[in-house]
Design an enzyme around this catalytic site. Structure first.
Site, mmCIF file in Angstrom:
data_model
loop_
_atom_site.group_PDB
_atom_site.id
_atom_site.type_symbol
_atom_site.label_atom_id
_atom_site.label_comp_id
_atom_site.label_asym_id
_atom_site.label_seq_id
_atom_site.Cartn_x
_atom_site.Cartn_y
_atom_site.Cartn_z
ATOM 1 N N ASN A 42 -19.573 110.813 78.887
ATOM 2 C CA ASN A 42 -18.903 109.587 78.441
ATOM 3 C C ASN A 42 -17.810 109.208 79.444
ATOM 4 O O ASN A 42 -16.882 109.981 79.661
ATOM 5 C CB ASN A 42 -18.299 109.825 77.047
ATOM 6 C CG ASN A 42 -17.717 108.553 76.445
ATOM 7 O OD1 ASN A 42 -17.203 107.690 77.155
ATOM 8 N ND2 ASN A 42 -17.811 108.446 75.131
ATOM 9 N N LYS A 87 -15.347 107.431 79.284
ATOM 10 C CA LYS A 87 -13.998 107.408 78.706
ATOM 11 C C LYS A 87 -13.511 108.798 78.312
ATOM 12 O O LYS A 87 -12.389 108.966 77.847
ATOM 13 C CB LYS A 87 -13.979 106.514 77.464
ATOM 14 C CG LYS A 87 -14.066 105.040 77.784
ATOM 15 C CD LYS A 87 -13.619 104.215 76.590
ATOM 16 C CE LYS A 87 -13.122 102.857 77.051
ATOM 17 N NZ LYS A 87 -12.514 102.080 75.959
ATOM 18 N N GLU A 88 -14.374 109.792 78.414
ATOM 19 C CA GLU A 88 -13.966 111.143 78.020
ATOM 20 C C GLU A 88 -13.971 112.051 79.249
ATOM 21 O O GLU A 88 -13.105 111.960 80.100
ATOM 22 C CB GLU A 88 -14.842 111.643 76.870
ATOM 23 C CG GLU A 88 -14.732 110.711 75.645
ATOM 24 C CD GLU A 88 -15.464 111.211 74.406
ATOM 25 O OE1 GLU A 88 -15.529 112.426 74.172
ATOM 26 O OE2 GLU A 88 -15.983 110.361 73.656
ATOM 27 N N MET A 89 -14.997 112.872 79.415
ATOM 28 C CA MET A 89 -14.995 113.796 80.549
ATOM 29 C C MET A 89 -15.508 113.139 81.837
ATOM 30 O O MET A 89 -15.268 113.638 82.934
ATOM 31 C CB MET A 89 -15.793 115.047 80.191
ATOM 32 C CG MET A 89 -15.108 115.838 79.052
ATOM 33 S SD MET A 89 -16.171 117.076 78.252
ATOM 34 C CE MET A 89 -16.052 118.423 79.440
#
Lengths: 334, 334
Positions: B125, B127-129
């Site tokens: 993702n 927006k994540e990792m």
């Protein structure tokens, strides 16, 4: 709490003593074995472990000591320079916390005299944890289980930043790494190193590396100019001891880093620009010693350096006491 | 590896059986005790623990599963919504990983059918990792100790994302929290709860909370509309199941979260906007049940909810295998 430091190396030494072959133990070497710490205040260290892992000491509630000095990763973050509050890029490569108690002072420029003096810095640094000591104490005071534990450990109704840094430093004193293969060799087990590694060690000594990288931490005992023979090319603006003393002679003078666990603490140098051990060995040879190592020599020294990886501290992840309804809220996004 | 789940509650039950007082054990309650997992593949789980703590699965080399599902903090990050790559603000409050194996599906909107399906999401993702599965596998393949361990565990010369998510899910299956005071009470120890907590439990049942918050996880077994009686006011754009199914009837329908360890997993609701348990209880009463709890009733339910804190998994911090010279470099700042 338990600090487990298997004493295999001591056992080996005792066996050798009883066999009358102690003369094999290396007593005239410039590097000495790492010793397990003996005078730890267990209560302070256990509290300090919680604080070390507690991101509520940061403004965002996201960054803890362990974020940049990650005990899963040789006590470093393994990136060029650290990520701080709001993803700010830190100014310098995060030094390992492992065996940091053996350093003559803390930070690359030695601006903190000891672990306790160091511990308060990142909490209040706007580029790192971005909190301040008043807020950090307010947070801790609001958490009932911390209030109880500080009282038990420090026998005081107050929680102070002095107690916080004392506890963190006490935990950090436990973070030593005895039992490396090199230490086993130092203590008399001549089978602990293979010929390549031994050749690397001999080269490490004969080339002059041990002039600076010596003692139990294989470094950490003095300051030295980076670029002694030839300037070190870097974009990093840090000037080392000069930033502390203002003395012209201290420009580019940094604390000699420990080489213990160096296999785990990449990337290298104060700017984190050197990605591999092989590159680090060649660059140090060139700029500090005026030497060019050939490929075989380089591989031998690298092989030796990898024998400096010790037993990593076994850490049981602390369970942090929950915040209370009145705990100041973390502010990650404002 | 060791999974320690002290079996105090079972011991109590056996004692009661031998005393002939087993009829006191609560068999008709809408909530059942948490059981320790029995069919764990220890090799997969130990590998999965390393992967869970390994920030090299992220683009930056800084974010691991444990960053947002912190096992020191009830398996959450205790902030409104998570911090992702480049300090991006996540869209929703990070649900706890504790007892997540008991959920009917994963994520607030249930878009992943199980832990394995969930585990691959955050890695890729942006927006994540912010990594991707190809890069993550390339990183793992470059690390010699991982190559050995994957081969041992999966008996294959390949490392695949399927193996990675299988191992992480296996580790997560171990993250259950038996032994709470409420479970001790359920299993027959009538002294485990005090009168206030018991009154809170009775009120929790009689008010209708257990219509959704039931089973071993006290939730996680169904989807429900948030704002059943009265709309829930939020700035968070997530629409729950609607985002998965596109069905109008699924708007604002979310997985009912577990209330296990709820004292540790603040802030609350899918938007993380509710800071305290007291506020959560009042808001749920109002929007889901059309009830207004008075201060005494609120305090009783809160007291009951705090008895749902179980024994937290004892995790020995993994020591991660070092990167190799050819491991793709983390990219924290570009």
């Amino acid at each position: 709490m338990h600090f487990k430091f298997p004493n295999k190396h001591s056992a080996v030494l005792i066996s050798l003593l009883s066999l009358g072959v102690v003369s094999q133990a290396a007593t005239n070497e410039p590097i000495q074995p790492i010793k397990a710490p003996t005078d730890i205040n267990a209560g302070q260290a256990e509290l300090g472990k919680k604080l070390y892992f507690d991101p509520r000491l940061s403004k965002s509630g996201y960054i803890s000591c362990n974020s940049c000095h990650n005990l899963s990763m040789g006590g470093t973050d393994n990136i060029t320079s650290s990520i701080g509050d709001q993803w700010q890029q830190g100014p310098i490569n995060a030094p390992t916390v492992l065996n940091a108690s053996l350093n003559l002072a803390q930070f690359w420029d030695g601006r903190a005299e000891d672990l306790k003096a160091q511990a308060g810095g990142p909490i209040a640094n706007p580029k790192e944890m971005a909190s301040n000591h008043t807020l950090a104490i307010e947070v801790l005071k609001s958490i009932p289980q911390y209030v109880v534990e500080f009282k038990q450990v420090f026998n005081s109704d107050q929680i102070t930043i002095d107690q916080v840094t004392t506890a963190i430093a006490e935990f950090e004193k436990t973070l030593v790494t005895p039992g490396s293969r090199f230490d086993q060799w130092l203590e008399g087990d001549k089978t602990a190193l293979n010929d390549t590694e031994l050749a690397g060690y001999e080269l490490f000594k004969s080339s002059g590396c041990t002039a600076c990288h010596n003692g139990p931490a294989v470094g950490g005992s003095m300051y030295q100019k980076v670029g002694l023979i030839k300037p070190y090319q870097t974009n990093n603006p840090a000037l080392g001891r000069f930033d502390v003393t203002g003395n012209e002679a201290d420009k580019n003078v940094f604390k000699v880093p420990t080489l213990r666990n160096i296999e785990l603490t990449y990337p290298y140098f104060h700017d984190g620009a050197i990605k591999t051990l092989s590159e680090a060995v060649n660059t140090m040879g060139e700029i500090q010693l005026g030497k060019t190592f050939n490929a075989t020599e380089n591989a031998q020294i690298v092989a030796f350096l990898k024998t400096l990886t010790g037993e990593q501290p076994q850490i049981t992840l602390p369970i942090l006491p929950p915040s209370n309804d009145n705990t100041p809220q973390p502010q990650p996004f404002n």
